[in-house]
Structures are given as structure tokens and as C-alpha cells.
Design an enzyme around this catalytic site. Sequence first.
Site, short mmCIF file in Angstrom:
data_model
loop_
_atom_site.label_atom_id
_atom_site.label_comp_id
_atom_site.label_asym_id
_atom_site.label_seq_id
_atom_site.Cartn_x
_atom_site.Cartn_y
_atom_site.Cartn_z
N GLY A 183 15.13 20.79 -34.60
CA GLY A 183 15.52 19.63 -33.54
C GLY A 183 15.03 19.99 -32.25
O GLY A 183 14.58 21.08 -32.05
N GLN A 184 15.04 18.90 -31.40
CA GLN A 184 14.40 19.37 -29.89
C GLN A 184 15.04 20.33 -29.21
O GLN A 184 14.32 21.13 -28.51
CB GLN A 184 14.24 18.12 -29.16
CG GLN A 184 15.55 17.24 -28.89
CD GLN A 184 15.28 16.05 -28.17
OE1 GLN A 184 14.55 15.96 -27.26
NE2 GLN A 184 16.25 15.03 -28.19
N LYS B 80 31.57 13.58 -32.03
CA LYS B 80 31.35 14.52 -31.12
C LYS B 80 32.49 15.19 -30.62
O LYS B 80 32.58 16.16 -30.20
CB LYS B 80 30.14 14.33 -30.03
CG LYS B 80 28.60 14.14 -30.90
CD LYS B 80 28.14 15.28 -31.59
CE LYS B 80 27.92 16.35 -30.51
NZ LYS B 80 27.31 17.31 -31.33
N ALA C 244 23.18 18.38 -35.29
CA ALA C 244 24.22 17.42 -35.22
C ALA C 244 23.42 16.05 -35.72
O ALA C 244 22.33 16.00 -36.17
CB ALA C 244 24.30 17.09 -33.78
N TYR C 245 24.46 14.96 -36.24
CA TYR C 245 24.13 13.74 -36.51
C TYR C 245 23.96 13.01 -35.23
O TYR C 245 24.92 12.92 -34.39
CB TYR C 245 25.25 13.11 -37.58
CG TYR C 245 24.97 11.81 -37.97
CD1 TYR C 245 24.82 11.62 -39.12
CD2 TYR C 245 24.92 10.73 -37.05
CE1 TYR C 245 24.33 10.24 -39.45
CE2 TYR C 245 24.64 9.33 -37.56
CZ TYR C 245 24.29 9.14 -38.91
OH TYR C 245 24.27 7.99 -39.36
N TYR D 192 29.62 7.57 -33.07
CA TYR D 192 28.96 8.91 -32.76
C TYR D 192 29.85 9.87 -31.59
O TYR D 192 29.96 11.00 -31.81
CB TYR D 192 27.49 8.78 -32.11
CG TYR D 192 26.86 9.95 -31.46
CD1 TYR D 192 26.34 11.09 -32.25
CD2 TYR D 192 26.50 9.69 -30.27
CE1 TYR D 192 25.80 11.91 -31.73
CE2 TYR D 192 26.12 10.98 -29.53
CZ TYR D 192 25.67 12.01 -30.34
OH TYR D 192 25.04 13.10 -29.63
#
Length: 296
Positions: free
Chosen positions: A10-11, A128, A59-60, A124
Amino acid sequence: MKILLTGASGQVGHELARSLRPLGELAAPGHAECDLADLDQLRAVLRAVRPNLIVNAAAYTAVDRAEGEGALAMRINADAPALMAQEARALGAALLHYSTDYVFDGSSAGAYAETDTPAPLNVYGRSKLAGEQAIAAAGIPHLILRTSWLYGMHGNNFLLTMLRLARERPQLRIVADQHGAPTWSRTVADTSAQLLGLALAGGAPWWERHGGLYHLGSQGETSWAGFAEAIFAATGTACQVIPISAAEYGASAPRPPNSRLNCARLMALCGPLPHWRAALADCLAGAGASGAVGQE
């Protein structure tokens, strides 16, 4: 020091794979080897690696799709971090986890501090927040870093999407009534490594004194429309930004109108964080701001 990094593709994870290497032996399994939706697989990886430190950058993050995939979002964003915390307790390990400004509803007039009460507007954000709560309740040395409006030259994000769309259209309609601070993924990774360096040097007393929840974002603020205009100006991209409201955009999941984070607690430990415009310039300069957008 053995470090397990999840979400290395991921980023933020992509940047962490670079910034964490000086701190110890780094294990960074790919998604196929460590899928947070598969809790049995995750448990097996944790027990095989036996890390001293877990850094969870996976993460989603499909905010709109989460409205119809609540169980999956909760498994990845809440159940998996809870499992990491349980395994960390058994191993005597510490855990660094990333969360989001979307735990807030955006109704505050000012920037959100760590002491402000969360009230997520969407699935979302709720997933989290549940992950945060599970880690905090586990009784382990931990850091939870809430970030906002992440972008970079790797992964899926607003910067790369704007540059791609600008090549296809002469004008773009961009939301102008949501405000926050665009945050470069490298800022997050480098600040995380700095914070962990302090923790490793300080040992258990440092975790007892300084562990917990922090906000990590760029300084200053703008709207999504303002961010798009800054991207196009910095890259010499000829694309007109037409400001619209979030209601006009019509996203499936509501977003907080105010995503500003007060990062004073973190800056007291790590020093000043960059202004979002300066960080954007550095990001684009590193990519050779000629419209080259890397891999999305």
C-alpha cells in the site's frame, strides 16, 4: 529487533518498507502471504515471524464499498488488529497501527485532538474506530496514529487519480465543502520511524509514558477542490476545477466536512510536521513533476 510490516504494497506500507529498515530485521509479507481477511493465516504469520514489533499498515480502505461490505471491513479493520494485539501480548511485542480522521463526524469548528469524542459517519469509520478500541483495550505497548487525506506516488490515492483524470478531461468537478490537510505517505512513514526510534531507545518506560493515540497529518488546510488546483498548478496540468458540494457529488458513504487533525501532541515529541503545500512540492519533485504518476 524483528519487525513485521503488514500492508507493504500500500501507499504507506511502501514507504514504511524503506523507513523501517534501519530499525531492525524487517519481514514484509505480501497480500497473498498475509491477508488480513484471513485471520487464521494472519495468526500463523505472527507465530512464525515472532516479531518484537508489529507495524500494521494494512486496511480495508474502500470507503463507499464498505457500506455494502460491512462484515469484511470489520474483519480487516477491527478483528485483525484485535488479533494482532492478542498475539503481541503473548509475544511481549509492541504494535503500531494506523487509523483515520473518519472516526470523527466533522461537526467540530476546530481541528480534532486525540481527546475529542469519535462519532464516525460511515461503516469504514466505525470499523477503524473498533480497531483502535480493541488495541487500546489489549494492555500492550502500542501506538495508534490517525492520519488524513493520504496521497503519494504509489498506490490508489487522490493525487494519482487527479493526474490520470486530467489527461482524459478538460475539467473536473471536485468537492469543495470538505476540509482537511493532504498528507504525503512519506511524511507518515518517516515520522513513524522517528517515533519508533524514540520508543526503541527509551524501552518500556518510554512506552508507559508516551504510548497511545496520536494525530499525524500535514499542517495547514484546504478542500479537495483546493488540493486538486494545487496539484494541477504544481504539475503544469491544464485542467479546470469546478467546485461542487459533497451533496452534489453524491458519494455512497458520508464524509466528515471537517477532517482537520490537531497534531500538537505528536509534534511535541517529533518536532514540526510539514505544511501540506511544501510536502506536495517535495513529493512531486521526487517524481519529476512532469505528469509522471507512477503506478496506481
